[in-house]
Design a protein around this motif. Structure first.
Motif, PDB file in Angstrom:
ATOM      1  N   LEU A  88       9.156   2.374   1.186  1.00 57.31           N
ATOM      2  CA  LEU A  88       8.153   3.479   1.080  1.00 57.31           C
ATOM      3  C   LEU A  88       9.120   4.624   1.118  1.00 57.31           C
ATOM      4  O   LEU A  88       9.773   4.793   2.103  1.00 57.31           O
ATOM      5  CB  LEU A  88       7.008   3.455   2.277  1.00 57.31           C
ATOM      6  N   LEU A  89       8.827   5.600   0.376  1.00 56.03           N
ATOM      7  CA  LEU A  89       9.566   6.965   0.201  1.00 56.03           C
ATOM      8  C   LEU A  89       8.538   7.822  -0.521  1.00 56.03           C
ATOM      9  O   LEU A  89       8.116   7.835  -1.495  1.00 56.03           O
ATOM     10  CB  LEU A  89      10.654   6.957  -0.468  1.00 56.03           C
TER      11      LEU A  89
ATOM     12  N   GLN B 163      -6.258   5.869   7.603  1.00 53.14           N
ATOM     13  CA  GLN B 163      -7.025   5.020   6.822  1.00 53.14           C
ATOM     14  C   GLN B 163      -6.407   3.627   6.325  1.00 53.14           C
ATOM     15  O   GLN B 163      -7.175   2.821   6.065  1.00 53.14           O
ATOM     16  CB  GLN B 163      -7.296   5.952   5.554  1.00 53.14           C
ATOM     17  N   GLN B 164      -5.140   3.584   6.337  1.00 51.09           N
ATOM     18  CA  GLN B 164      -4.449   2.377   5.691  1.00 51.09           C
ATOM     19  C   GLN B 164      -4.087   1.683   6.843  1.00 51.09           C
ATOM     20  O   GLN B 164      -3.345   0.638   6.565  1.00 51.09           O
ATOM     21  CB  GLN B 164      -3.045   2.836   5.003  1.00 51.09           C
TER      22      GLN B 164
ATOM     23  N   MET C  56       2.222  14.824  -1.110  1.00 56.05           N
ATOM     24  CA  MET C  56       1.350  15.036  -2.249  1.00 56.05           C
ATOM     25  C   MET C  56       0.749  13.613  -2.667  1.00 56.05           C
ATOM     26  O   MET C  56      -0.192  13.668  -3.313  1.00 56.05           O
ATOM     27  CB  MET C  56       2.122  15.856  -3.473  1.00 56.05           C
ATOM     28  N   TRP C  57       1.772  12.552  -2.559  1.00 57.20           N
ATOM     29  CA  TRP C  57       1.144  11.307  -3.222  1.00 57.20           C
ATOM     30  C   TRP C  57       0.215  10.807  -2.350  1.00 57.20           C
ATOM     31  O   TRP C  57      -0.467   9.740  -2.484  1.00 57.20           O
ATOM     32  CB  TRP C  57       2.282  10.685  -3.256  1.00 57.20           C
ATOM     33  N   LEU C  58       0.073  11.158  -0.968  1.00 59.20           N
ATOM     34  CA  LEU C  58      -0.739  10.594   0.073  1.00 59.20           C
ATOM     35  C   LEU C  58      -2.233  11.365  -0.026  1.00 59.20           C
ATOM     36  O   LEU C  58      -3.048  11.003   0.662  1.00 59.20           O
ATOM     37  CB  LEU C  58      -0.133  10.542   1.449  1.00 59.20           C
ATOM     38  N   LEU C  59      -2.001  12.707  -0.387  1.00 57.43           N
ATOM     39  CA  LEU C  59      -3.224  13.581  -0.412  1.00 57.43           C
ATOM     40  C   LEU C  59      -4.248  13.729  -1.606  1.00 57.43           C
ATOM     41  O   LEU C  59      -3.618  13.306  -2.432  1.00 57.43           O
ATOM     42  CB  LEU C  59      -2.725  15.063   0.123  1.00 57.43           C
ATOM     43  N   ASP C  60      -5.582  13.942  -1.334  1.00 57.96           N
ATOM     44  CA  ASP C  60      -6.333  14.175  -2.677  1.00 57.96           C
ATOM     45  C   ASP C  60      -6.009  15.612  -3.132  1.00 57.96           C
ATOM     46  O   ASP C  60      -5.436  16.547  -2.527  1.00 57.96           O
ATOM     47  CB  ASP C  60      -7.944  14.111  -1.720  1.00 57.96           C
TER      48      ASP C  60
ATOM     49  N   ARG D  59      -4.435   9.739   6.490  1.00 54.14           N
ATOM     50  CA  ARG D  59      -4.112   8.694   5.400  1.00 54.14           C
ATOM     51  C   ARG D  59      -3.471   7.714   5.930  1.00 54.14           C
ATOM     52  O   ARG D  59      -3.906   6.475   5.741  1.00 54.14           O
ATOM     53  CB  ARG D  59      -3.246   9.494   4.291  1.00 54.14           C
ATOM     54  N   LEU D  60      -2.733   7.863   6.791  1.00 54.04           N
ATOM     55  CA  LEU D  60      -2.074   6.629   7.564  1.00 54.04           C
ATOM     56  C   LEU D  60      -3.147   5.708   8.322  1.00 54.04           C
ATOM     57  O   LEU D  60      -2.993   4.583   8.395  1.00 54.04           O
ATOM     58  CB  LEU D  60      -0.855   6.872   8.201  1.00 54.04           C
TER      59      LEU D  60
END
Lengths: 160, 160
Positions: A151-152, A43-44, A156-160, A40-41
């Protein structure tokens, strides 16, 4: 205008139980979640000029999973559970970076982040395993109490 | 053990420019990003017992996009840019909820969140448009300085 520098505090993933805390490995779930956070990181477009990681196995393994994001990665004893922000700053205050990752343990990571942002440890941040804190600071030598939090997040907020 | 209550502070999406600040609508990008944030929250199983939103158009429109997540939604003058946490608490301190969303403006949202977590406004949290803060508190009547922060994110971390 000062160009702010970014520090990401990343907690190791979920680890297996074990008698020797120094060599507890990540669990399968811990590996999977940390890998997803790394993806995810990536990808960003997140990059680290330098990633420092605790010598404990679960943090080393987490750092290995995050290695593609970092130009350089080094083990750092200050990131072990006994590490102190003031001692780390004393050693690292002159390093050059735009984006730095610190991979380690709780409560150290939220303690360090709170000291950089609010000047004191307040125990007010909740950082889950494989979770991330992102702060901006002007410089490491003037970091305590000078940061802002952008950012905190738990994984779970970063995953599908 | 006290069951903690969750408050999500959600900033309105990107709005168009305009002479009358009260009726500036969301831009197309603002609508799209807020919709994606709403989808992401829904995907994570987030629900609000109650969602309160500022009377300004850009916040009302953002709340409408988030409406599927909320059992109930109400306009709340305290969430306008002039609103004060103490006055809102005076009126709402007795409401029952497990999960509450407050849709409004900056700097109010970070001011309120900081007061609930640290007791004071420190201007240390960065909340982008359509960004989210998540805190846990024991009760609204004992919220100031009693909260913990578990989420602070801009939309970019939530979107693909």
């Amino acid at each position: 205008m000062i160009k702010m520098k970014t520090i990401y505090f990343i907690r190791h993933g979920i680890a297996k139980d074990g008698d020797d805390d120094k060599i507890r490995p990540l669990s399968e779930k811990g590996i999977l979640k940390t890998q997803k956070v790394a993806d995810r990181l990536s990808q960003q477009g997140v990059r680290f000029d330098l990633m420092l990681f605790s010598p404990l196995l679960r943090a080393k393994q987490s750092a290995r999973i995050l290695a593609n994001l970092a130009d350089r990665a080094e083990e750092c004893a200050h990131l072990s559970p006994e590490g102190k922000l003031t001692q780390w700053l004393e050693e690292f205050k002159s390093i050059e970076f735009d984006s730095l990752a610190l991979v380690g343990h709780q409560p150290n990571l939220t303690d360090w982040a709170e000291q950089m942002v609010w000047g004191y440890v307040h125990n007010k941040l909740i950082l889950k395993k494989a979770g991330i804190i992102g702060i901006e600071i002007p410089t490491l030598s003037e970091s305590v109490g000078r940061g802002t939090l952008f950012l905190l997040t738990s994984p779970m907020w970063l995953l599908d």
